[in-house]
Design an enzyme around this catalytic site. Sequence first.
Site, PDB file in Angstrom:
ATOM      1  N   TYR A   1       0.867  -1.175   0.000  1.00 17.07           N
ATOM      2  CA  TYR A   1       0.000   0.000   0.000  1.00 17.07           C
ATOM      3  C   TYR A   1       0.904   1.224   0.000  1.00 17.07           C
ATOM      4  O   TYR A   1       1.312   1.724   1.043  1.00 17.07           O
ATOM      5  CB  TYR A   1      -0.945  -0.015   1.201  1.00 17.07           C
ATOM      6  CG  TYR A   1      -1.882   1.176   1.240  1.00 17.07           C
ATOM      7  CD1 TYR A   1      -2.557   1.585   0.100  1.00 17.07           C
ATOM      8  CD2 TYR A   1      -2.078   1.889   2.412  1.00 17.07           C
ATOM      9  CE1 TYR A   1      -3.411   2.674   0.126  1.00 17.07           C
ATOM     10  CE2 TYR A   1      -2.929   2.979   2.452  1.00 17.07           C
ATOM     11  CZ  TYR A   1      -3.600   3.366   1.305  1.00 17.07           C
ATOM     12  OH  TYR A   1      -4.431   4.458   1.335  1.00 17.07           O
TER      13      TYR A   1
ATOM     14  N   ASP B   1      -1.823  -1.620  -4.170  1.00 21.31           N
ATOM     15  CA  ASP B   1      -2.231  -0.268  -4.536  1.00 21.31           C
ATOM     16  C   ASP B   1      -0.971   0.589  -4.511  1.00 21.31           C
ATOM     17  O   ASP B   1      -0.480   0.956  -3.453  1.00 21.31           O
ATOM     18  CB  ASP B   1      -3.281   0.238  -3.546  1.00 21.31           C
ATOM     19  CG  ASP B   1      -3.680   1.676  -3.797  1.00 21.31           C
ATOM     20  OD1 ASP B   1      -3.154   2.291  -4.752  1.00 21.31           O
ATOM     21  OD2 ASP B   1      -4.498   2.211  -3.023  1.00 21.31           O
TER      22      ASP B   1
END
Length: 257
Positions: free
Chosen positions: A106, A147
């Site tokens: 992330y 992500d």
Amino acid sequence: MKLVTYNLNGIRARLPRLIEYLQREQPDIVCLQELKCADEALPIVDIEAAGYHAVWHGQKGFNGVAVLAKGEAPTLRRVGLPGDPDDTHSRYIEAEAGGLVVASIYLPNGNPIGTEKFDYKLKWMERLCAHAAELLAEERPVVLAGDYNVIPEDRDTFSRRAMANDALFQPESQQAFRRLVNQGWTDALRAFHPDEPKLFTFWDYTAGAWQRDAGFRIDHLLCSPRAADRLLGAEVHKWARAEEKASDHAPVAIEVA
């Protein structure tokens, strides 16, 4: 073998969506991001009831990453990126599952540009590049999934103008992503959809972005050469974004022989 990356935008708020996804798609490995819960608050009982085991690196209210595996438990390799012992953000976890080395990432958002948040993003990407090079040197099948909060190219956004001042679309962010890929990683989704113009994985909740298909591509699965040799396909599971109370991200899946 099906491997998925999925930013949940809060695992407790989206738990029904996660369980629904696991039951429908039956992925073998799932990399989750943005858990937004402390380690002890992860709903592991529900996850195990769905047939999955997990390793995770949580943080109350923010960030948080996990690796799920169907049947056999993943083996934790590390939490956090090397290079900054004072980095308290829960943004990286690495495990072995199904014969693969898998990382759930992330990456920092970095907004607003011109602040310490953007500097942190770029420095975090430098540390990711350094560690990724070490993983490549192991000459094993590795997938860096997550992500990335980076829009790699102009065609990966619905509007260059709308994103012009966003950290996800800055030249420095894109250059750092290219440096990573150019080490020898394969961008799996783009490899199987080289000419698709609207290959989006994220649609904001505001301004009817989903309804207008005003999205962008920020969820990526980067494969080492030995993993890329086994790639059979890659796709965005847009159906999950259309569900009630869905995450603003769609899961992205690859098939690996």
